[in-house]
Design a protein around this motif. Structure first.
Motif, PDB file in Angstrom:
ATOM      1  N   MET B 323       0.828  -1.203   0.000  1.00  0.00           N
ATOM      2  CA  MET B 323       0.000   0.000   0.000  1.00  0.00           C
ATOM      3  C   MET B 323       0.870   1.264   0.000  1.00  0.00           C
ATOM      4  SD  MET B 323      -3.129  -0.762  -0.150  1.00  0.00           S
ATOM      5  CE  MET B 323      -2.994  -2.279  -1.042  1.00  0.00           C
ATOM      6  N   PHE B 326       2.532   2.729  -3.136  1.00  0.00           N
ATOM      7  CA  PHE B 326       1.826   3.558  -4.113  1.00  0.00           C
ATOM      8  C   PHE B 326       2.012   5.050  -3.852  1.00  0.00           C
ATOM      9  CE2 PHE B 326      -0.552  -0.272  -5.125  1.00  0.00           C
ATOM     10  CZ  PHE B 326      -0.717  -0.119  -6.484  1.00  0.00           C
ATOM     11  N   LEU B 327       2.540   5.398  -2.698  1.00  0.00           N
ATOM     12  CA  LEU B 327       2.527   6.803  -2.293  1.00  0.00           C
ATOM     13  C   LEU B 327       3.917   7.431  -2.309  1.00  0.00           C
ATOM     14  CD1 LEU B 327       0.139   6.374   0.765  1.00  0.00           C
ATOM     15  CD2 LEU B 327      -0.463   6.813  -1.593  1.00  0.00           C
ATOM     16  N   TRP B 329       6.111   7.492  -5.274  1.00  0.00           N
ATOM     17  CA  TRP B 329       6.781   7.473  -6.570  1.00  0.00           C
ATOM     18  C   TRP B 329       7.592   8.734  -6.850  1.00  0.00           C
ATOM     19  CZ3 TRP B 329       1.489   8.684  -6.466  1.00  0.00           C
ATOM     20  CH2 TRP B 329       1.128   9.859  -7.099  1.00  0.00           C
ATOM     21  N   PHE B 346       6.772  13.312  -0.480  1.00  0.00           N
ATOM     22  CA  PHE B 346       7.244  12.009  -0.962  1.00  0.00           C
ATOM     23  C   PHE B 346       8.431  11.519  -0.134  1.00  0.00           C
ATOM     24  CE2 PHE B 346       5.188  12.944  -5.212  1.00  0.00           C
ATOM     25  CZ  PHE B 346       4.302  11.894  -5.127  1.00  0.00           C
ATOM     26  N   ILE B 349       7.110  10.064   3.195  1.00  0.00           N
ATOM     27  CA  ILE B 349       6.466   8.746   3.051  1.00  0.00           C
ATOM     28  C   ILE B 349       7.505   7.686   2.705  1.00  0.00           C
ATOM     29  CG2 ILE B 349       4.584   7.493   1.980  1.00  0.00           C
ATOM     30  CD1 ILE B 349       3.279  10.079   1.317  1.00  0.00           C
TER      31      ILE B 349
END
Lengths: 161, 607
Positions: B323, B326-327, B329, B346, B349
């Motif tokens: 999950m 996906f956050l 990139w 980004f 995360i």
């Protein structure tokens, strides 16, 4: 008779058929969709006339109405409401991921130029400039200091001609 | 009747039950369906080819995938060796600058799209997943075969693109260069587009199989961790792969009709391509590494003779990584000119990904703690994995930090980082997995001695090749250049020599496999004493339909104590003991006093 389709007894023969949605429900949903469409158009017209001022909320409100409509279509016309929860989960997950993609890309495109609000000169150069300025000011300082017009021991000024 | 040639001496099928009742290896999936024993010589060729080409047996499809991805691994590996050889000296030796660009792009595209993405899930996953679940096949066997042919079609397009000149964009196809270069970008993007469908179909197949076809008693909390990892991977495959398809189509339209999505002159944005591309390709990184995590969990449990520590934490951290993956990139785009706000988000995360990865590493190490660690070749590879992946992961945190990345971006440091993760991670895990499942797949044991030597050579060669690149990168050596300044000469030479050791180690693995097919000792049903269904309830190699009776699962995947005592549930409803191997076979405790390395048949318990 259509109401019977809600009960599970219709499915007990072991085969997963389509859930039959009562005509009344379909018509109500249809009515809601039409109402929301009209609402969107009316809001747009009012905003153009200046009757209401949504300002920054304009796009969110339009998207919200569209979202409600899409949800109604998915729930009733696509029958996700009566399907297994897993299907609804899969459907909403795909929406979530689309939203994620849009939001994070917007974090980039919406704030792209904020780099340029800071000066282009590197920080050490800026500090150096500041230092030089300070030094120059200090060098000039004596020239700007207030000088008494008459010093106590200044005989040349005191002496009468 | 007995058509088996590669199976372990099954001749007396009826008299002496050399195998647990109901599990006599009469039906070796490698031979049946196919030409009967009466067909000899060349007459066997066509029926055999036909039986394999039209098979819907997940095991055969897995073997075919394994063969195909191995071929691409070999080609792309040779390309890598050529690239390294060219970099032996800063001058142009045998590749021109253009040829060099095409060569490293060939290496990247093939390794990523044709090898790593399908590697473990499509080959070993296809083979092991249904058996580990106690199912006779995947949920959609024909779709499974179709995915293989779609993959072949995509691969053919890629080969066509290479033969028609190759491409020189790097595997990332960044605009605006990919929009303007006159190399074969179109066929290659179509290849990626088509191969993506194979990935999606495999993902859907696995998700449905895991949800619907688990054997009775196999609850979610008893799923082997390899299955958990494949489940997480499948979710990513289904959700992310369509985006790369869209991206490739947009790029093709940009080149063909100039729609201007990525062209600023037409109101487009070249950085948008990077968003599109990495929205798939970063999750794809987890498509590549998550199955390896699953493999390592299996190996750690089996070869430490101990329940995997923190089972649920490992299982859920796979999903968490899928999950979170996906956050993040945008961490590939810190210097692309994206907004500082999104870079910060980004970056934060990205640091979070370290948490579930750290949980896994900790739990694997804790699994070995006070276990009876059995240093087989497979275990050596997985120990190498932990070592290399930790380095790869920690350097990932370094390049995930904004300020550090400005310095390291597009240097050899990044190259070394992702090779530590992809090669030191996925490839090492895959080789370990092959040593582990090879007896099950082909009914033959690989040479343990040569396996251990190859593990050493590969590990040494790998570090020699890529650790030097960390140093090169931190000194500023940019990636994708076919020449360099004289001060980088020494380290480049060390790296190139290391690549030869690495190639030698991989060749040893290859020869070990081929050797084992002809000369290897016949494998017993459970040579490692593992407790998952593919070992406890099937023969080596398994029957065409895996199980004679659907197994009843009464314990967790790593309950070795239950396995050795037998649980009384053979799945036939009559209270027959579960078909367990002789406990003396394969246990590490016996290694000192016995030369039997678990390579012999389980002894019949019934006489």
């Amino acid at each position: 008779m259509a109401e019977n389709a809600h009960t599970s007894s219709g499915h007990d023969d072991g085969h997963h058929g389509h859930h039959i949605i009562p005509l009344g429900v379909l018509l109500k949903v249809f009515g809601a969709l039409i109402f929301l469409t009209i609402l969107t158009v009316v809001l747009g017209l009012w905003e153009r006339d200046g009757t209401i001022h949504l300002g920054a909320l304009s796009v969110p409100v339009a998207l919200g109405i569209a979202g409600v409509k899409a949800t109604l279509v998915a729930m009733f016309f696509m029958a996700l409401k009566y399907d297994t929860r897993v299907n609804a989960l899969a459907f909403s997950l795909s929406i979530v991921f689309l939203v994620v993609f849009f939001v994070f890309t917007f974090l980039d495109t919406g704030f792209r130029d904020t780099f340029n609000e800071w000066p282009d000169t590197p920080i050490d150069e800026r500090e150096l400039q500041e230092l030089r300025l300070q030094e120059r000011n200090e060098a000039l300082q004596p020239a700007f200091e207030a000088q008494p017009l008459v010093l106590p021991g200044d005989t040349a000024l005191i002496r009468t001609p | 009747m007995s058509t088996v040639t590669t199976a372990p001496a099954p001749a007396k099928t009826s008299a002496a039950p050399a195998h647990p009742p109901g599990h006599e290896p009469v039906h070796n999936y490698l031979l049946e369906p196919g030409p009967g024993p009466d067909v000899k010589g060349f007459a066997r060729v066509w029926p055999t080819v036909k039986a394999w080409a039209t098979t819907v047996d997940h095991k055969r499809i897995g073997v075919m995938y394994l063969f195909t991805v191995s071929v691409f691994f070999a080609i792309a590996g040779c390309a890598a060796l050529l690239v390294r050889a060219e970099l032996m000296n800063p001058d142009m030796d045998f590749l021109t600058a253009d040829e060099y660009n095409r060569m490293f792009t060939l290496h990247g595209v093939m390794m990523v799209f044709l090898f790593i993405v399908p590697s473990i899930p499509a080959s070993l996953g296809n083979f092991a997943l249904p058996i580990m679940l106690g199912a006779k096949d995947v949920a959609f066997p024909k779709l499974n075969l179709m995915s293989y042919y779609i993959f072949l079609a995509g691969a053919s397009l890629a080969v066509y693109a290479i033969l028609s000149g190759g491409i020189d964009t790097g595997w990332t196809f960044y605009t605006p260069y990919s929009d303007t270069t006159n190399t074969a970008v179109l066929p290659m993007t179509m290849a990626v587009f088509v191969a993506g469908f194979a990935s999606i179909l495999t993902g859907i197949n696995f998700i449905v199989t895991i949800h619907k076809m688990r054997a009775p008693g196999l609850t979610w909390n008893r799923l082997p961790l390899f299955i958990w990892a494949l489940y997480a991977v499948s979710i990513v495959q289904v959700l992310a792969t369509p985006v790369i398809g869209i991206t490739m189509v947009l790029l093709a339209m940009e080149r063909l009709v100039g729609i201007g999505i990525f062209d600023p002159a037409l109101g487009g944005d070249p950085v948008l391509f990077q968003h599109f591309f990495w929205f798939y390709s970063h999750p794809a990184v987890y498509i590549m590494i998550l199955p390896a995590f699953g493999v390592i969990s299996e190996l750690m449990g089996t070869f430490s003779r101990q329940r995997v520590f923190g089972y649920r934490a490992i299982a859920l951290s796979s999903v968490a990584i899928a999950m979170l993956g996906f956050l993040v990139w945008g961490h590939h785009m810190f210097v692309s000119g994206q907004s500082p706000l999104s870079s910060i988000v980004f970056s934060v995360i990205t640091f979070l990904i370290g948490v579930p990865s750290g949980i896994k590493i900790l739990n694997w190490v804790a699994t070995m703690y006070k276990g009876s660690v059995w240093l087989t070749a497979a275990m050596l590879y997985s120990l190498a994995f932990i070592f290399l992946f930790t380095i790869g992961g920690l350097t990932g945190i370094m390049v995930g930090a904004l300020a550090v990345d400005i310095h390291l971006h597009d240097t050899y440091f990044v190259v070394a980082h992702f090779h530590y993760v992809m090669m030191g991670g996925t490839v090492f895990a895959m080789i370990g997995a092959l040593f582990y499942w090879w007896p099950k797949m082909f009914g033959r044991m690989m040479s343990e001695t040569w396996g251990r030597i190859s593990a050493g050579v590969t590990f040494f060669g790998f570090n020699m090749t890529f650790f030097t690149q960390f140093i090169l990168g931190s000194q500023g050596m940019p990636r994708r250049y076919f020449t360099y300044l004289p001060e980088y000469h020494d380290l480049h030479q060390v790296s190139t020599v290391g690549s030869w050791f690495l190639g030698l180690g991989l060749l040893m693995v290859l020869f070990n496999m081929i050797w084992s097919l002809f000369k290897g000792k016949p494998a017993p049903g459970n040579p490692w004493g593992a407790a998952t269904l593919e070992w406890t309830h099937t023969t080596s190699p398994p029957d065409h339909h895996n199980f004679h009776r659907t197994p009843l699962v009464t314990h967790g995947p790593y309950d070795y104590d239950v396995l050795f005592s037998g649980d009384g549930y053979g799945g036939d409803g009559a209270g027959t003991p579960a078909p367990v191997p002789n406990p003396e076979v394969g246990g590490p405790q016996e290694m000192g006093k016995s030369v039997d390395l678990g390579l012999s048949q389980p002894k019949p318990k019934h006489d």
